[in-house]
Design a protein around this motif. Structure first.
Motif, short mmCIF file in Angstrom:
data_model
loop_
_atom_site.label_atom_id
_atom_site.label_comp_id
_atom_site.label_asym_id
_atom_site.label_seq_id
_atom_site.Cartn_x
_atom_site.Cartn_y
_atom_site.Cartn_z
N LEU A 93 0.83 -1.21 0.00
CA LEU A 93 0.00 0.00 0.00
C LEU A 93 0.86 1.26 0.00
O LEU A 93 0.53 2.25 -0.67
N LEU A 94 1.97 1.23 0.73
CA LEU A 94 2.89 2.37 0.72
C LEU A 94 3.54 2.53 -0.66
O LEU A 94 3.80 3.66 -1.10
N GLU A 95 3.80 1.41 -1.32
CA GLU A 95 4.39 1.49 -2.65
C GLU A 95 3.43 2.17 -3.64
O GLU A 95 3.84 2.95 -4.50
N ILE A 96 2.15 1.87 -3.48
CA ILE A 96 1.14 2.54 -4.32
C ILE A 96 1.15 4.04 -4.02
O ILE A 96 1.15 4.87 -4.93
N GLN A 146 9.76 1.34 1.67
CA GLN A 146 8.64 2.04 1.02
C GLN A 146 8.23 3.28 1.79
O GLN A 146 7.91 4.32 1.21
N LEU A 147 8.24 3.18 3.14
CA LEU A 147 7.88 4.33 3.97
C LEU A 147 8.87 5.47 3.78
O LEU A 147 8.48 6.64 3.62
N SER A 148 10.14 5.15 3.78
CA SER A 148 11.18 6.17 3.61
C SER A 148 11.05 6.84 2.24
O SER A 148 11.22 8.06 2.12
N TYR A 149 10.72 6.06 1.22
CA TYR A 149 10.55 6.63 -0.13
C TYR A 149 9.39 7.63 -0.15
O TYR A 149 9.51 8.72 -0.73
N CYS A 150 8.26 7.28 0.49
CA CYS A 150 7.11 8.19 0.52
C CYS A 150 7.46 9.49 1.23
O CYS A 150 7.10 10.58 0.77
N VAL A 151 8.16 9.39 2.35
CA VAL A 151 8.54 10.59 3.11
C VAL A 151 9.45 11.49 2.26
O VAL A 151 9.27 12.71 2.21
N MET A 152 10.41 10.87 1.58
CA MET A 152 11.33 11.65 0.76
C MET A 152 10.61 12.32 -0.42
O MET A 152 10.99 13.42 -0.85
N GLN A 153 9.58 11.67 -0.94
CA GLN A 153 8.79 12.28 -2.02
C GLN A 153 8.15 13.58 -1.54
O GLN A 153 8.12 14.57 -2.26
N PHE A 154 7.63 13.57 -0.33
CA PHE A 154 7.02 14.79 0.22
C PHE A 154 8.07 15.89 0.39
O PHE A 154 7.82 17.06 0.05
N ILE A 155 9.23 15.54 0.91
CA ILE A 155 10.27 16.56 1.16
C ILE A 155 10.78 17.13 -0.16
O ILE A 155 11.06 18.33 -0.26
N GLU A 156 10.92 16.29 -1.17
CA GLU A 156 11.36 16.78 -2.48
C GLU A 156 10.31 17.71 -3.10
O GLU A 156 10.65 18.66 -3.80
N LYS A 157 9.04 17.41 -2.83
CA LYS A 157 7.97 18.28 -3.34
C LYS A 157 7.97 19.62 -2.61
O LYS A 157 7.77 20.67 -3.22
N GLU A 158 8.14 19.57 -1.28
CA GLU A 158 8.06 20.79 -0.48
C GLU A 158 9.16 20.72 0.59
O GLU A 158 8.95 20.16 1.68
N PRO A 159 10.33 21.30 0.34
CA PRO A 159 11.48 21.16 1.24
C PRO A 159 11.24 21.64 2.68
O PRO A 159 11.88 21.14 3.60
N LYS A 160 10.33 22.55 2.87
CA LYS A 160 10.12 23.06 4.23
C LYS A 160 9.48 22.01 5.15
O LYS A 160 9.40 22.22 6.37
#
Length: 492
Positions: free
Chosen positions: A265-268, A307-321
């Protein structure tokens, strides 16, 4: 042949009705026509005689022409292929017991060949799927796939552990064909999403999500692909899919800590987050804070950490703050007694620090380096090593150098204690290297921190000696008092 097959199916009124599309149950394996195991008659001049008006418990008579279900698609005209498609789907609504390999062998083989033929037909995509065909497909998949799993007897909390052998469903060769058919059907350009959304609805998606708790990793992998296709094709269902997955995460984190499909589910969600538009909606930020960060809490995080770490990094790359918010969350759920989780947290922390900007870094550097100092002093050498390895990253060293006036006083006591008393030689060597790095970075500050640490250490030693002396005086005073009645006696 047709009489033998269709005589087993209960008849209905030939008048089509909207309610009829939703009624009916699957045919039991005991009612499977034994004649279906035999080869069908060649399609020739007697075709018209073989076609008779019929109906079934699932499909109204107006939607199923009297076509022999075992006739190959190539032997019927294009105008009849969709009716044959529905008839074959009706035939596949029969279920079997796959725990006994020797039971209903011929019938299972007939169904397998029919499913293979359906997969090939859908893959070719010769024509647009009619509404009855879409309904028939959804019903067939529901009958074959949707089921209740037995209770998980394993002691593990959140799915498969590294030491557990995966559980394989004995019916998988059959289920795999049904999943492949559903995937090709949803992915087909001949499927009209506006029509299909009435049948691939919230109820269908909810039952599909329940299957993610399967212990068979092959089934979860198929479900992951299918749900991703549904999310991409049916835009109207996207909010519901996100909300339903969130509820699974909430139940896992705050109630059960038991679910086999969290990683899938996290991968999705990892691919979903990639498509989020900027600026991020408040709904998505809430998902990060209320779902992704608390998912660091369960002890089974190792199963889905990547998968969890990837999702978190996607958010930070989208919005660094968001980096400082994530780090505060990690510090909130930092493990106290699980060294392997600490190593994972330090790895994720390094990934975040590689992309963090100076402003966000300065907001969290004090609590962050207090925690890193605790990790440096850890008696578990892997935790201590992983914390010291942060200084191998040039970007992190640059952040530290610009804020050394704040960071070095926090981190210096941990470095000095490691040099004095850590049991692992590799950790001691790494600590020496980092002390040397700080000394070269700012010798005056280093000496100042060293002197301050020695002063504080002397004060602590003095306070400890005073306490020890006070206890000695109390013991001596107590030993001089006579023992009267039930007075407690101090034994030294």
């Amino acid at each position: 042949m047709l009489k033998q097959i269709l005589s087993k199916l209960p008849r209905k009124s030939s008048k089509p009705d909207s309610d009829e599309l939703t009624r009916g149950d699957s045919v039991r394996s005991a009612d499977w026509p034994r004649a279906a195991a035999r080869s069908h008659r060649p399609h020739g001049g007697g075709t018209s005689a073989a076609k008779r008006a019929s109906s079934s418990a699932v499909f109204p008579a107006s939607m199923v022409s009297g076509i022999e279900p075992l006739v190959p698609f190539k032997d019927v005209p294009n105008a009849e292929k969709m009716n044959l498609f529905v008839s074959k789907l009706s035939l596949c609504c029969v279920t079997f017991d796959f725990t006994d390999p020797g039971k209903s062998i011929l019938d299972k083989d007939v169904k397998r060949k029919t499913l293979v033929e359906l997969v090939d037909f859908v893959a070719c995509g010769p024509m647009r799927f009619s509404e009855p065909a879409i309904l028939a497909m959804c019903r067939m998949c529901a009958i074959n796939l949707f089921r209740v799993f037995p209770p998980n007897y394993r002691a593990s909390g959140g799915g498969e552990n590294d030491d557990d052998e995966p559980m394989f469903d004995p019916a998988w060769p059959h289920l795999q064909l049904v999943y492949e058919l559903l995937l090709k059907f949803i992915s087909s350009s001949c499927l009209d999403a506006k029509v299909a959304k009435k049948y691939i609805d919230h109820s269908f998606i909810a039952r599909l999500l329940e299957l993610f708790d399967s212990e068979d990793p092959r089934e979860r992998d198929c479900l992951k692909t299918i749900l991703h296709r549904i999310y991409g094709k049916f835009m109207v269902h996207r909010p519901y899919v996100r909300k339903s997955i969130n509820n699974i995460f909430y139940r896992f984190v705050f109630e059960t800590e038991k679910h086999n499909g969290i990683g899938e589910l996290l991968e999705i969600f990892g691919s979903v987050i990639t498509g989020f538009a900027l600026p991020l909606k408040e709904e998505h930020k809430i998902f990060l804070w209320r779902v992704l960060i608390p998912l660091h809490k369960p002890k089974s995080i190792g199963v889905y950490f990547q998968q969890l770490s990837y999702c978190v990094m996607q958010f930070i790359e989208k919005e660094p703050k968001l980096a400082s918010i994530v780090i505060r969350g990690l510090l909130k759920y930092w493990p106290a007694t699980n060294s392997q989780k600490e190593v994972m947290f330090l790895g994720e922390l390094e990934e975040i620090l590689e992309v963090i900007n100076m402003v966000e870094f300065q907001r969290i550097m004090v609590p962050l380096f207090w925690r890193i100092g605790c990790c440096i002093n850890s008696l578990h050498f892997q935790v201590s090593e992983r914390a010291l390895f942060l200084w191998n990253n040039d970007h992190i060293v640059n952040l530290i150098a610009h804020n050394r006036q704040v960071i070095l006083p926090i981190i210096f006591p941990a470095l000095d204690r490691n040099v004095q008393s850590h049991w692992n030689p590799a950790v001691v060597n790494l600590t020496h290297n980092i002390r040397k790095m700080f000394l070269e970075m700012d010798e005056k500050l280093f000496i100042s921190c060293h002197n301050h640490f020695k002063e504080e250490e002397a004060i602590l030693i003095s306070a400890a000696e005073k306490r020890k002396e006070a206890w000695k005086q109390l013991e001596h005073a107590a030993s001089l008092r006579p023992v009267i009645g039930n007075t407690a006696v101090l034994v030294s």
